[in-house]
Structure formats: structure tokens, C-alpha cells
Design an enzyme around this catalytic site. Sequence first.
Site, PDB file in Angstrom:
ATOM      1  N   GLY A 152       0.822  -1.198   0.000  1.00 48.74           N
ATOM      2  CA  GLY A 152       0.000   0.000   0.000  1.00 48.74           C
ATOM      3  C   GLY A 152       0.859   1.252   0.000  1.00 48.74           C
ATOM      4  O   GLY A 152       2.054   1.223   0.311  1.00 48.74           O
ATOM      5  N   CYS A 153       0.244   2.392  -0.339  1.00 50.08           N
ATOM      6  CA  CYS A 153       1.016   3.632  -0.491  1.00 50.08           C
ATOM      7  C   CYS A 153       1.489   4.169   0.858  1.00 50.08           C
ATOM      8  O   CYS A 153       2.686   4.445   1.044  1.00 50.08           O
ATOM      9  CB  CYS A 153       0.197   4.664  -1.251  1.00 50.08           C
ATOM     10  SG  CYS A 153      -1.470   4.947  -0.610  1.00 50.08           S
ATOM     11  N   PHE A 154       0.582   4.333   1.834  1.00 55.06           N
ATOM     12  CA  PHE A 154       1.006   4.748   3.166  1.00 55.06           C
ATOM     13  C   PHE A 154       2.010   3.747   3.733  1.00 55.06           C
ATOM     14  O   PHE A 154       3.005   4.121   4.357  1.00 55.06           O
ATOM     15  CB  PHE A 154      -0.189   4.842   4.111  1.00 55.06           C
ATOM     16  CG  PHE A 154      -0.879   6.179   4.132  1.00 55.06           C
ATOM     17  CD1 PHE A 154      -0.164   7.356   4.272  1.00 55.06           C
ATOM     18  CD2 PHE A 154      -2.263   6.255   4.048  1.00 55.06           C
ATOM     19  CE1 PHE A 154      -0.801   8.593   4.309  1.00 55.06           C
ATOM     20  CE2 PHE A 154      -2.912   7.477   4.092  1.00 55.06           C
ATOM     21  CZ  PHE A 154      -2.191   8.654   4.213  1.00 55.06           C
TER      22      PHE A 154
END
Length: 325
Positions: free
Chosen positions: A134-136
Site C-alpha cells: 500500500g502507499c502509506f
Amino acid sequence: MITIGIIGGSGYTAGELIRILMFHPNAKLDFVYSTTNAGKPLTTAHQDLMGDIEMNFTDTINPNVDVLFLCLGHGKSIAFLENNKFSDATKIIDLGNDFRLTKDKEFDGKSFVYGLPELNKSDIKKANYIANPGCFATAIQLALLPLAADGLLSEDVHINATTGSTGAGVGLSATSHFSWRNNNFSHYKAFEHQHLGEINQSLKQLQASYSDELIFVPNRGDFPRGIFATLYTKSEESLEELVAKYEAFYKDQPFVTVTTTNINMKQVVQTNKCIISLLKKGNRVLITSTIDNLLKGASGQAVQNMNLMFGLEETTGLHLKPCGF
């Protein structure tokens, strides 16, 4: 040439994949699948590609492509793979969250490797199936992995991170509407964001004894793309010692840069880079990490994984300049 299929072709991450892959020297787009746009030009959904590509969306698949990118909404990859069969030789890179956790990595005889290159590069090179982070999770893990590798996480970590509106996907919602988002700022899913599971999993991979809490407050920014994360925790190491550890950990990682200067998000937007800044005040260390949520946080990292899976230099097709002004 590596033949490529993209599923969920009208979203932001698919658009960025197309933008990278159509200029990748070893890649050939075979099909871009979208049931809602089948028969229409790719530029119908991705107007930034106008003049660069003449190709239509399709609602049929080629089951024999070399690699398949899944750009579906979270929780939808399993259903798609259950209903659409591909060759045993087809490698799969899932940009959703269906296979990221160890408990979810086995599916239909396939074993998905968690695709954070800075953590699992050797496994990625041997893998046929990748769960893209995921990005975070990418920004936060890259900020903390060097500490975990040396067993230096011994307290709670406080995390405040802000993402652009593209992090919510292309579908409209109350909090992605321009009139709400513009000149506005808010937090959401405080202390319970879905990326905490994969972050904790990776930290324990390097420091099994870590049992303190990641106190994470994610924010919505009024800009379209990028993530800017600040983290702090206690550390008895000097700034010089910490910088040396971070530089040693990332010395063979071409997309991560470590500095002690103040950094900003425009240094990484439109690239696959992560820049990490370290600051020490008393017994607390402040770690700042910034990435482009659509590239290092999604599509760029997916291509980086593809390069590793096919024995290419991992930077191939990813020499991208940031939007500095």
C-alpha cells in the site's frame, strides 16, 4: 519483450502503469481490460496519454500474457482470479490488498510474496506472484525498516501522514469532490488504518521482539498526488549514527535517498523515489518520508517488481524526473 495485461484499466494506478510501460524498453502492452470502457480509446479515461498511444480498452483477456497487473479495488482481486483463469506461466502483480498479509498470501495454489523491494528483493526475484504494498505502508515502512533491522525500535512510534486525493481512487465520493477537498484538510481512520497490518508484519520480519504501538493518524490533503509522512520515536543513537545506519541499509536501493536536510513532496512527485530525512532532538528522532502515492506507492513500485521478477535492472523504465516547480 514482456507481454502485459492490465485489469481495471480506467483507474489512476492503471493510467500510471500505461504511462510507464508504453515507454519501457522491454514491455509490450497486450490488453487493458475495462468492462465499463470496452471498445473506447484508452485516452477516454487517460487524457494525459493523448498523442502517445492508440489502443482501446477491451472486455476480453489474453490468458497467456507474461505478466498481469491487477488494478482493481481492494478485495476484488480474488473474485476476478476465481472467474478468470490464466496460464501457469503468467506472473501476477496485485496492486490491491487481497494478498498482502501472511495469512492471505496463499490462493488457488499460488503463493504471493510481499513486494517491497527494499525488504524482500531476493524473494521477489524468484516470485511468480506479488502483493504490491500500500502507499502509506510504503512510505512508513521505508522510514522505519533501518531501525527495525538493528533492533532499535523500543517505544511507540507516532506517525502523521498526509496523502493526495488520488489515494482515494478515481471514483467520486464526498471527501474527494473538489468543492470539499480544495482548501481543506482532515484526518480519517485514525489509529486503525488498514495499512497498519502490513507495516507491523514487515517490522516484525526484521525485529521479531517489537511489540509497541504504531500510533498512526492519516490525513487528506488538498493536492492530487504525493504522501508526506512524519514519524517520531525515542532513540539513544546520535544523529550521525542513525544516518550511517540508514545509508548502510539503503546503499543498494536505487530509489531511496537519505538526508538530514528539510525535504518536500515536490522532490518525489512523478517519480519512483522515496526521500527520507532524519532529525534528532534530545532523545527523540524525527523521520520524514515522502513518496508519490501513485508511483512508489503503487504503479512505479509494481514495475520495479516486474523488472526484478524478469531479471531486468530494477530501474528500467523508471528514470522519471520529479515535478520540482
